[in-house]
Write an enzyme that holds these catalytic residues in place. Structure first.
Site, mmCIF file in Angstrom:
data_model
loop_
_atom_site.group_PDB
_atom_site.id
_atom_site.type_symbol
_atom_site.label_atom_id
_atom_site.label_comp_id
_atom_site.label_asym_id
_atom_site.label_seq_id
_atom_site.Cartn_x
_atom_site.Cartn_y
_atom_site.Cartn_z
ATOM 1 N N ARG A 81 -8.926 -4.136 -8.766
ATOM 2 C CA ARG A 81 -7.513 -4.183 -9.091
ATOM 3 C C ARG A 81 -7.303 -5.116 -10.270
ATOM 4 O O ARG A 81 -8.177 -5.902 -10.622
ATOM 5 C CB ARG A 81 -6.726 -4.672 -7.879
ATOM 6 C CG ARG A 81 -6.969 -6.149 -7.583
ATOM 7 C CD ARG A 81 -6.229 -6.613 -6.329
ATOM 8 N NE ARG A 81 -4.983 -5.927 -6.145
ATOM 9 C CZ ARG A 81 -4.519 -5.526 -4.952
ATOM 10 N NH1 ARG A 81 -5.249 -5.751 -3.868
ATOM 11 N NH2 ARG A 81 -3.373 -4.937 -4.845
ATOM 12 N N GLU A 128 3.104 2.853 -1.543
ATOM 13 C CA GLU A 128 3.869 2.726 -0.316
ATOM 14 C C GLU A 128 5.268 2.324 -0.784
ATOM 15 O O GLU A 128 5.404 1.394 -1.577
ATOM 16 C CB GLU A 128 3.297 1.611 0.575
ATOM 17 C CG GLU A 128 4.076 1.518 1.877
ATOM 18 C CD GLU A 128 3.743 0.283 2.719
ATOM 19 O OE1 GLU A 128 3.063 -0.622 2.204
ATOM 20 O OE2 GLU A 128 4.182 0.243 3.873
ATOM 21 N N LYS A 160 2.577 -8.567 -3.809
ATOM 22 C CA LYS A 160 3.929 -8.242 -3.374
ATOM 23 C C LYS A 160 4.589 -9.452 -2.728
ATOM 24 O O LYS A 160 5.761 -9.713 -2.915
ATOM 25 C CB LYS A 160 3.878 -7.094 -2.351
ATOM 26 C CG LYS A 160 3.985 -5.726 -2.984
ATOM 27 C CD LYS A 160 3.856 -4.612 -1.958
ATOM 28 C CE LYS A 160 3.792 -3.271 -2.687
ATOM 29 N NZ LYS A 160 3.433 -2.171 -1.793
#
Length: 565
Positions: free
Chosen positions: A263, A37, A273
């Site tokens: 992950r 994204e 983030k």
RNA sequence: UGGGGCGUGGCCAAGUGGUAAGGCGCGGGGCUUUGGACCCCGGAUCGAAGGUUCGAAUCCUUCCGCCCCAGCCA
């Protein structure tokens, strides 16, 4: 040789599934995708996904698409698209012609939304966000149907069309799938497909004021592109039934399969983030590309070679187990590559003056030094030697402890590629601090070998005072003091106050002053250092990429001995 | 009292019924003009308890622990 070759990558469970699909003839071409994204910078965690997706594609002679998941114009920016492309390329991967955006499919997605409405499988809901939440139920209680759930197809079609036309303000209505408000899987409780967002999109501008959600976009985008295996992280496992529901209920052109893996988590590092953004915003680091950041841009500036990142992503493997990879593994990969490739040079970080009493005042000798003992092809260079030299302060101790075998009063050591020297006298200032060493050299040991076979216990690096170039060197340590920052609450409290140390007045041999920004070299006996873009002709700046393995440091740490100097 | 996952040495991670790969780290040793690199050597009975079997990390049962999900984020 410790580096796994690209072709021989380990068969993790995902590769096994893909191999089986190829074997069975289910697919003749394997197609994967990396779907960032564009709302932030890529980091080492993304590198794992990039390495997996592009790696799998290459191993199976397929292809990997780069697709921006740009369905939320309120968070996404063009700037991020560019940085992401640059980072993926820098990592060494190529998407060829296959560069896409989810926004390329907005029209088709809308048609599919209409299709669901026509089938009675989606409806426009007038409930507010809060009301929808209340109706959704909880983890243990089923949800309640929205009062708007049974609108007619005609009314839904009309409302959806008007949503698109911009007749309603943000949040006034949403389009929802009609699935099952009692499902144990909350994602199946009539998920939102479209929301009204009067926001300008980085790519489609003001063409739309309703935007599809991730769930309504991802799988269909995969299907449109012919993705065969859609690899994502564990938190999407719950979404898979929904992913499949759309594929089952829409006239999609292909049938991708979503497979989830764990992950990456790295010790002494933070990778979300939100936290990365906080580090930048609150000024704990100097920016997204601060060499202490786990971002791809930070890593690049730090001097990590892309090959090391690729090796690392292969080394850690792919599995479904939540895990925390030791950052030492990453550092190992960095050293492994740099040891092979980095040319060497002499740099003295904290200079201690050495005067060779028996060396002629104005004489300068030229000696030959090897550029990279691991790579004969790198050749040799000339280093100049003179009466006044500088050695590393920590390479001398007036009262050496047991296992210290560098220079000390009366002791002889080798100056690499030069001569053996013996410390004759220690000069101190009024404060009692050692400011200079008076030494003698043995002319018979030129180049570093003694005719009588004498072998000093230590070999030191050095620079010639008259020829050295000064520099600023930035030393980095882990950004956090503990392997699991934030485990006790605020991760900012675990920030390492010593993560950056700026050392001025370092002395480089002239060859090192020529290193172009971005290149990483080895300062012998110290570590790998990358020339920073902050460098100017009269102010060289280097970042310490990583230290060399340091046995002496370990001994000191173990014996609790302080590092004098 | 919901749904979805996961538990193999300090950290990753193979193993898919036949008697625990490999890597990182750590500790020894060798070699060495980087106390680097390189080369040797060293450690686990597989979350727990039962059960099936000649034989289980691998099959069954129960239990324990950890992670994710209640954005009109992805």
């Amino acid at each position: 040789m410790t580096t796994p070759t690209d072709e021989r990558a380990r068969a993790d469970f995902i590769r096994e599934i893909i191999a089986a699909d190829v074997r069975s003839g289910k697919h003749d071409t394997v197609v994967t995708r990396f779907p960032p994204e564009p709302n932030g910078y890529l980091h080492i965690g993304h590198a794992k996904s990039i390495g997996l997706n592009f790696g799998v594609a290459r191993e199976f002679s397929g292809r990997c698409h780069l697709r921006f998941d740009d369905t939320n114009p309120t968070k996404e920016e063009m700037e991020y698209i560019e940085s992401i492309e640059r980072d993926v390329r820098w990592l060494g991967y190529d998407w060829g012609e296959h560069h896409y955006h989810a926004s390329d499919y907005f029209e088709r997605l809308y048609e599919w939304a209409v299709h669901l409405v026509r089938e009675g499988k989606a409806y426009v809901d007038d409930l507010s966000a809060d009301e929808i939440r209340e109706h959704r139920g909880t983890l243990t209680e089923p949800g309640k149907d929205s009062p708007w759930r049974s609108r007619s197809v005609e009314e839904n079609l009309d409302l959806l069309g008007r949503m698109r036309q911009g007749e309603f303000p943000d949040g006034a209505r949403v389009l929802r799938a009609k699935i099952d408000m009692a499902s144990g899987n909350i994602n199946m409780r009539d998920p939102v497909l479209y929301r009204i967002l009067h926001a300008s999109h980085p790519r489609t501008g003001d063409a739309w004021c309703i935007y599809p959600t991730y769930d309504f976009t991802h799988g269909q985008s995969d299907a449109i592109e012919g993705i065969t295996h859609s690899l994502c992280t564990l938190e999407f496992e719950d979404h898979r039934p929904l992913y499949d529901w759309f594929l089952d209920n829409l006239p999609v052109p292909s049938r991708p399969r979503q497979i989830e893996f764990a992950r990456l988590n790295l010790s002494y590092t933070v990778l979300s983030k939100r936290r990365l953004l906080q580090l930048v915003r609150e000024g704990h680091v100097r920016g997204w590309d601060d060499p202490r950041m786990p971002t791809i841009s930070g890593i690049r500036r730090r001097g990590f070679p892309p090959k090391a990142i690729r090796d690392f992503t292969e080394m850690i493997g792919i599995a479904k187990r939540d895990s925390v990879v030791d950052v030492a593994m990453l550092e190992h990969c960095v050293r492994d590559v740099l040891n092979q490739e980095a040319r060497r040079g002499f740099a003295v970080l904290r200079p201690l003056k050495v005067v060779l009493e028996n060396f002629p005042e104005d004489q300068v000798e030229e000696l030959e030094a090897v550029n990279n003992p691991e790579d004969p092809g790198a050749g040799t260079r000339t280093v100049r030697f003179s009466r006044e030299l500088y050695i590393e302060r920590e390479d001398f101790m007036e009262e050496p402890p047991r296992k210290f075998y560098r220079l000390a009063p009366g002791r002889e050591v080798r100056l690499r590629y030069a001569y053996f020297i013996t410390c004759q006298e220690v000069v101190k200032d009024e404060a009692g601090e050692v400011v200079e060493l008076r030494c003698t050299y043995d002319p018979a040991t030129r180049g570093g070998d003694a005719p009588d076979g004498r072998r000093p216990k230590a070999t030191l690096h050095w620079v010639s005072g008259a020829h050295a170039v000064s520099a600023e060197v930035r030393l980095y340590e882990h950004l956090f003091t503990r392997p699991d920052p934030g485990a006790d609450g605020d991760f900012a409290a675990d920030l390492n106050p010593k993560s950056l140390e700026v050392v001025e007045g370092c002395l480089l041999e002239p060859a090192l002053a020529e290193v172009p920004a971005g290149e990483t070299v080895q300062f012998e006996r110290l570590g790998y250092f990358c020339a920073d873009p902050d460098s100017t002709p009269d102010r060289r700046v280097f970042n310490r990429t990583v230290t060399l393995r340091d046995t002496w440091a370990k001994i000191q740490a173990r014996t609790g001995g302080p590092t004098k100097a």
